[in-house]
Design a protein around this motif. Structure first.
Motif, PDB file in Angstrom:
ATOM      1  N   THR A  86       0.829  -1.208   0.000  1.00 42.18           N
ATOM      2  CA  THR A  86       0.000   0.000   0.000  1.00 42.18           C
ATOM      3  C   THR A  86       0.861   1.254   0.000  1.00 42.18           C
ATOM      4  OG1 THR A  86      -1.766  -1.163   1.185  1.00 42.18           O
ATOM      5  CG2 THR A  86      -1.823   1.241   1.225  1.00 42.18           C
ATOM      6  N   LEU A  87       1.922   1.263   0.804  1.00 37.26           N
ATOM      7  CA  LEU A  87       2.798   2.433   0.824  1.00 37.26           C
ATOM      8  C   LEU A  87       3.500   2.622  -0.517  1.00 37.26           C
ATOM      9  CD1 LEU A  87       2.155   2.632   3.815  1.00 37.26           C
ATOM     10  CD2 LEU A  87       4.569   3.125   4.231  1.00 37.26           C
ATOM     11  N   ARG A  88       3.902   1.543  -1.138  1.00 36.76           N
ATOM     12  CA  ARG A  88       4.545   1.671  -2.456  1.00 36.76           C
ATOM     13  C   ARG A  88       3.534   2.160  -3.495  1.00 36.76           C
ATOM     14  NH1 ARG A  88       9.597   0.614  -3.354  1.00 36.76           N
ATOM     15  NH2 ARG A  88      10.819  -0.660  -1.917  1.00 36.76           N
ATOM     16  N   LEU A  89       2.313   1.676  -3.410  1.00 36.72           N
ATOM     17  CA  LEU A  89       1.277   2.087  -4.353  1.00 36.72           C
ATOM     18  C   LEU A  89       1.006   3.588  -4.250  1.00 36.72           C
ATOM     19  CD1 LEU A  89      -0.818   1.025  -6.449  1.00 36.72           C
ATOM     20  CD2 LEU A  89      -2.432   0.832  -4.551  1.00 36.72           C
ATOM     21  N   TYR A  90       1.050   4.111  -3.021  1.00 37.35           N
ATOM     22  CA  TYR A  90       0.776   5.531  -2.791  1.00 37.35           C
ATOM     23  C   TYR A  90       2.048   6.357  -2.623  1.00 37.35           C
ATOM     24  CZ  TYR A  90      -4.221   4.708  -2.482  1.00 37.35           C
ATOM     25  OH  TYR A  90      -5.530   4.391  -2.789  1.00 37.35           O
ATOM     26  N   ASN A  91       3.165   5.797  -3.072  1.00 37.48           N
ATOM     27  CA  ASN A  91       4.444   6.516  -3.017  1.00 37.48           C
ATOM     28  C   ASN A  91       4.745   7.013  -1.607  1.00 37.48           C
ATOM     29  OD1 ASN A  91       6.525   6.972  -4.917  1.00 37.48           O
ATOM     30  ND2 ASN A  91       6.151   9.179  -4.849  1.00 37.48           N
ATOM     31  N   GLY A  92       4.362   6.200  -0.615  1.00 40.86           N
ATOM     32  CA  GLY A  92       4.649   6.520   0.775  1.00 40.86           C
ATOM     33  C   GLY A  92       3.643   7.433   1.445  1.00 40.86           C
ATOM     34  N   ASP A  93       2.692   7.968   0.681  1.00 40.23           N
ATOM     35  CA  ASP A  93       1.756   8.959   1.229  1.00 40.23           C
ATOM     36  C   ASP A  93       0.332   8.413   1.270  1.00 40.23           C
ATOM     37  OD1 ASP A  93       0.596  11.283   2.152  1.00 40.23           O
ATOM     38  OD2 ASP A  93       0.598  12.281   0.193  1.00 40.23           O
ATOM     39  N   TRP A  94       0.058   7.534   2.227  1.00 37.44           N
ATOM     40  CA  TRP A  94      -1.299   6.982   2.312  1.00 37.44           C
ATOM     41  C   TRP A  94      -2.316   8.039   2.730  1.00 37.44           C
ATOM     42  CZ3 TRP A  94      -3.493   7.698   6.988  1.00 37.44           C
ATOM     43  CH2 TRP A  94      -2.677   7.712   8.131  1.00 37.44           C
ATOM     44  N   ARG A  95      -1.842   9.121   3.356  1.00 39.26           N
ATOM     45  CA  ARG A  95      -2.757  10.176   3.808  1.00 39.26           C
ATOM     46  C   ARG A  95      -3.415  10.913   2.644  1.00 39.26           C
ATOM     47  NH1 ARG A  95      -2.149  10.997   9.248  1.00 39.26           N
ATOM     48  NH2 ARG A  95      -0.259  10.105  10.175  1.00 39.26           N
TER      49      ARG A  95
END
Length: 263
Positions: A86-95
């Motif tokens: 999930t973090l990789r999918l969102y480039n570290g920015d899940w927020r």
């Protein structure tokens, strides 16, 4: 052009994570002289590490009267995999998309999303990789990318309990923010209740396994990391130039492929 995200668990500062004996954040104020010495790079790296729990973690015995399941090590692999992906999918920015991040977690993790009870590391990884190879995520890189996420899981395991507690604490915040956003959305009432129920169950499971991780001996993680690495190596042996297959134990006896990706 988007700069590729460098995972926080790959930072040198991730090796220096320390928590209190009870698993809470350690407050270590720097003297004025030390503050001047700390360079900007180190400061930035430290700020990228997710904070640990704000309050001490309760003993596992206070959360359940039963003995912890020996399968929790397997479930941890499943949960960490969904977090790293999930973090990789969102480039570290899940927020940037809390509810979207939650839905990714629930779709990739069988433990959190389906109440699954995988019994082996191979079974847990097979399910996760099957999701990564699905049409929903295949454009991320398919099986090759999915195998790379296993390296992220191995990195977290190798860092030990403090890093994993911070990762699980970050994941719990992700789930909580997603729940807040889900409350404000207006899907069909039945669908909304279903989503919120799944999110609440996932949050409880993450908290329980975070408390469990905190109580485990240091040596537990090196052996688990070795098992995960061995399963990744086995999975890579199934890769071919035109097909990539990963079989779990049941599939081997039935001759049925659980994952098949045509490149």
């Amino acid at each position: 052009m988007i700069t590729p995200w460098d995972p926080w668990w790959s930072k040198l500062s991730a090796k220096e994570i320390r928590l209190s004996k009870e698993g809470a954040q350690l407050v270590q104020p720097l003297s004025e002289q030390e503050s001047v010495i700390v360079n900007e790079t180190e400061s930035n790296e430290s700020s990228e590490i997710p904070l640990g729990p704000e309050v001490p973690l309760p003993p596992l015995s206070s959360l359940s009267s039963k003995e912890p399941s020996p399968l929790l090590t397997v479930h941890l692999v499943d949960i960490l995999y969904s977090y790293c992906f999930t973090l990789r999918l969102y480039n570290g920015d899940w927020r940037s998309d809390p509810i979207g991040s939650v839905m990714v977690v629930l779709s990739v993790s069988s433990v959190l999303g389906q109440g699954g009870q995988p019994e082996t590391v191979l079974e847990a990884l097979t399910h996760c990789l099957e999701q990564i190879c699905s049409p929903a995520y295949r454009n991320m890189g398919g099986l090759q990318f999915g195998l790379g996420v296993i390296d992220d899981v191995i990195s977290l395991l190798s860092l030990g309990s403090p890093a994993m507690v911070c990762a699980l604490c970050d994941m719990r915040r992700l789930i909580q923010e997603g729940e807040k956003e889900a409350k404000s959305e207006k899907p069909r009432k039945s669908r909304r209740n279903e989503i919120r129920s799944s999110i609440r169950q996932a949050e409880r499971k993450i908290y329980f396994i975070m408390c469990w991780v905190h109580e485990q001996p240091v040596e537990a993680w090196s052996s688990l990391a070795a098992i995960v690495m061995a399963e990744k190596t086995s999975a890579m042996e199934f890769q071919g130039s035109n097909k990539a297959k990963i079989l779990n134990k049941k599939a081997e006896t039935r001759g049925k492929c659980l994952i098949e990706e045509i490149e």
